[in-house]
Each structure stands twice: as structure tokens, then as C-alpha cells.
Design an enzyme around this catalytic site. Structure first.
Site, PDB file in Angstrom:
ATOM      1  CG  HIS A   1      -2.216  -0.713 -18.737  1.00  0.00           C
ATOM      2  ND1 HIS A   1      -1.120   0.032 -18.595  1.00  0.00           N
ATOM      3  CD2 HIS A   1      -2.255  -1.080 -17.253  1.00  0.00           C
ATOM      4  CE1 HIS A   1      -1.173   0.780 -17.405  1.00  0.00           C
ATOM      5  NE2 HIS A   1      -1.801  -0.042 -16.571  1.00  0.00           N
TER       6      HIS A   1
ATOM      7  N   GLY B   1       2.655  -3.793 -12.787  1.00  0.00           N
ATOM      8  CA  GLY B   1       4.074  -3.550 -13.417  1.00  0.00           C
ATOM      9  C   GLY B   1       3.951  -2.968 -14.663  1.00  0.00           C
TER      10      GLY B   1
END
Length: 412
Positions: free
Chosen positions: A237, A242
Site C-alpha cells: 500500500h 489509488g
């Protein structure tokens, strides 16, 4: 933290955790009870290295992934044959499949827009926030395909930069690793009650380097490599926002890099969209040490992509055939014939788009649009004398039917 109680069927090393302290940064924005709950220590994930992981696959899982891989290859070959282009990667069919994949990937993140609004946004005729955000995902997918020959940290950052530079409020985050915690699940004031807290930002660069080493290996079945790389990326992550959309763009880049497909983006996100709860549960299982659920998800999504993508290609081809029939008798060197194939990838056009794509002057572009309108191929939809927009309603009908087909599948 949720963990799997079952014995892993495709073992990977599970994430571990390290402890950090947290104090809400804007306590005045939250209740005293929430501030108290979110003050103290929290567990942040540490991703294991996967660069040299070797899958110990069951015969059943191997057969499943081989079948799904064959379906993708057949779909890719069918798309190339149907549109009969020397460079399918640059063709209009590639553009619409890429846009379809981008829309489905965005929808997984609850970012929904219609094919019409997305096409209008591409030519500057829609300013709806979701449409503009999904256009960013189209740019990320384009970057993923364009940069597939050299998957690197720079190419991943370029995908993310293309994704977020149009997303309001996140322009300054585009193409940059996060410098603060991110988490999944409850907790507005902090991560202490979250379902998953991503690794500390100081670990991102090393984890990405390890991931790229894994991606560049040539000794792992491609679909397994795609699924595991995607799950590892989602666990890292690395961005403030996004991550899911960039991770699915990365999956396209890997498939292209390995030669699994060559003509276009594969609408694999449509398959993942069918059951997003199962997809997210598979990511959770991966973090707990079992890669089989996410590999199964990608195998299933690949078969759905191949089946629905083939139907989409066939229906779009039929629309082109019907349009060609309407244009019978038109001079063979007329600009309208050159515009027709572009309408598959961009079924809403204005004069500027036609001028740019065909290299025409304004009067020649208007003549081409007039010819297609008179023959019923295009419809002028604004009713204005200036700033007009023309649409191919048949192509939009096909795209809307495709989206509805995916919605019906996800409802069952």
C-alpha cells in the site's frame, strides 16, 4: 487482526507486525471518546520478502491457472483477428478495452461513471468528478501498457502519477510514496482499530524493490505471478490513495511484460468486480499466509474477462459492419472512412478531436462528421450551432449492455 484458521493451500510467508504510537493529529475534529480510543500503540504490518518465493501448487490449482491462461491467450488472439490490424496495441479496440478495464477497476473502489460520461470527459465535454477521476485511471492503464517492457520503481511511480494528477485533492500526491500511515477499516482519527494497517512508510522502498525482483523472474506461471505480485503490492500500500487502481494497472503491465497478452488491456477487473467481498477476502488470506484464494480469484476473473471480452469484441465488430453498410456509396478516399474505426475507441467526438486524430482542417472535419450524420452513423447530441458533439449510439448501446451484464453477474 483477522487471520486464517485453515492450513494454507498455497503457502506464503504471513505478514508480521511492529508497534508504533499514535496520537490524533487534529483532536478538535473528533469526539473525546474517539480521541481516547485512537491514542496509544497500534500494530503496523511488515511485509515478508517474496523475491525468491517458489509456489508449491496442487495439481488442481495448476490446472485451474493453466485453463484460465489459455482462455486469456485465446481472447487476445480473437481480438487481434477480429480487428485485423498490424499493430493492435495502438488500435481503437485496444483503447475501448483499456477504458473498459479502467472503469471496472475504478468501480471496485466505488468510483462509477457511464461509458458516455467517460468518453465525453476524454474530449473535454464532461466535468463530472467521477468521470475525470476514471480518466486518470485510463491514463494509468495506458502508462502500464506503455511501460510494460521495463517494470521498475520508476514505471510504478509513473502509473500512479498518471492516475492521480487529475484527481481533485490528490494532485500533490501523484507519483509519490506516502509519508504517513494508511489503513483499511474503521478509525477516522487513527489506525488503532483498523482491520489492516499498511507497513510504515520507511519500509516502502525496500518492499517495492523486493516486489520488482519477484516480478522480473521468469520461472513462475504468469497468472500466479500476476496474482501474488498484485496481492503483495496491495499489502505494501505504498501510496496515500489509488493503491488498488495502481495495483490492477500493474497486473496489466505484468501480463504484457510476460507476453501473456499482446493486443490490449484485458478486462480482468470486470471479473474481480463480480464479487468484491471475495476479492478483498482473498487479499486478507494472502496476508495471513495463503496465496491460493487470490490466485483462484485471478483465474476466475481471467475466464470472465475472456468470455465477456469476446462478446464485447464481437458486438463492437458488428456495429462497425452495420456502420460500413450505411456508408455504402461514399467515396473510398473520404475522411469519414478513416474516422469510422476511431469511433470504437472514442464513440463521442467533437470537431477538435476529429481534426487532431485525422490531421484535418476544420472544414474537412466537419464534412466527415456531416457525411456520417447524414447516413445515420453518428447523431449530433447537443443541438447547438457551436461546440457540438457527435455520438455513435450503437457503440454506446454495446458498452452499456456490457456494463449491465457485469452488474447482473455481480448481483447473483
Amino acid at each position: 487482526m483477522r487471520t486464517s484458521a485453515k492450513k494454507p493451500r498455497l503457502p506464503v510467508e504471513a505478514i508480521t507486525y511492529e508497534t508504533y504510537d499514535w496520537k490524533p493529529r487534529a483532536p478538535e475534529m473528533h469526539s473525546r471518546a474517539e480521541v481516547a480510543r485512537q491514542t496509544g500503540s497500534y500494530a503496523s504490518a511488515v511485509t515478508p520478502r517474496i523475491a525468491f518465493w517458489t509456489p508449491a501448487m496442487s495439481a488442481d490449482l495448476s490446472a485451474d491457472t493453466e485453463d484460465a491462461t489459455r482462455r486469456l491467450v485465446e481472447f487476445d488472439a480473437h481480438a487481434q483477428r477480429t480487428f485485423n490490424t498490424d499493430d493492435p496495441a495502438l488500435g481503437p479496440m485496444s483503447a475501448i478495452l483499456l477504458r473498459t478495464e479502467s472503469a471496472s477497476s475504478s468501480q471496485i473502489e466505488q468510483l462509477t461513471t457511464s461509458a458516455q460520461q467517460l468518453a465525453l470527459a476524454e474530449i473535454g465535454e464532461s466535468h463530472k468528478a467521477n468521470a475525470l477521476t476514471v480518466v486518470g485511471n485510463v491514463r494509468a492503464m495506458e502508462a502500464a501498457i506503455r511501460l510494460a517492457r521495463d517494470i521498475s520503481e520508476a514505471s510504478i511511480l509513473a502509473m500512479h502519477e498518471a492516475l492521480l494528477r487529475r484527481q481533485r485533492g490528490f494532485e500533490n500526491e501523484a507519483g509519490r510514496y506516502r509519508t504517513e500511515p494508511v489503513w483499511i477499516g474503521p478509525g477516522e482519527a487513527g489506525p488503532r482499530l483498523a482491520d489492516f494497517v499498511a507497513p510504515h512508510h520507511s519500509r516502502i522502498r525496500g518492499a517495492i524493490d523486493d516486489l520488482i525482483t519477484f516480478i522480473l523472474r521468469q520461472d513462475i506461471p504468469v497468472l500466479v505471478q500476476v496474482a501474488v505480485a498484485h496481492a503483495q503490492f496491495e499489502t505494501i500500500h505504498p501510496f496515500t490513495d489509488g493503491n488498488g487502481r495502481t495495483g490492477r494497472a500493474l497486473a496489466q503491465s505484468i501480463m504484457r511484460n510476460k507476453g501473456l497478452v499482446g493486443s490490449t488491456a484485458v478486462p480482468i477487473s470486470a471479473g474481480l468486480l463480480i464479487d468484491t467481498d471475495r476479492y478483498f477476502a482473498a487479499l486478507t488470506a494472502y496476508r495471513a499466509g495463503d496465496a491460493e484464494p487470490i490466485v483462484r480469484e485471478f483465474a476466475s476473473a481471467s475466464r470472465i474477462a475472456a468470455a465477456t471480452g469476446t462478446a464485447l469484441v464481437n458486438e463492437l465488430s458488428q456495429q462497425l459492419d452495420q456502420s460500413r453498410a450505411k456508408m455504402k456509396g461514399l467515396r473510398s478516399d473520404a475522411a469519414a472512412w478513416r474516422l469510422l474505426p476511431a469511433l470504437v475507441g472514442q464513440p463521442a467526438v467533437n470537431t477538435k478531436y476529429v481534426m487532431d486524430v485525422l490531421g484535418l482542417g476544420e472544414m474537412a472535419a466537419l464534412r466527415a462528421l456531416k457525411s456520417l450524420t447524414e447516413r445515420g452513423v453518428l447523431t449530433e447530441t447537443t443541438g447547438r450551432s457551436r461546440n457540438r458533439v457527435w455520438q455513435h449510439r450503437g457503440i454506446f448501446a454495446v458498452l452499456d449492455a456490457y456494463a449491465e451484464r457485469i452488474r447482473r453477474m455481480s448481483a447473483h
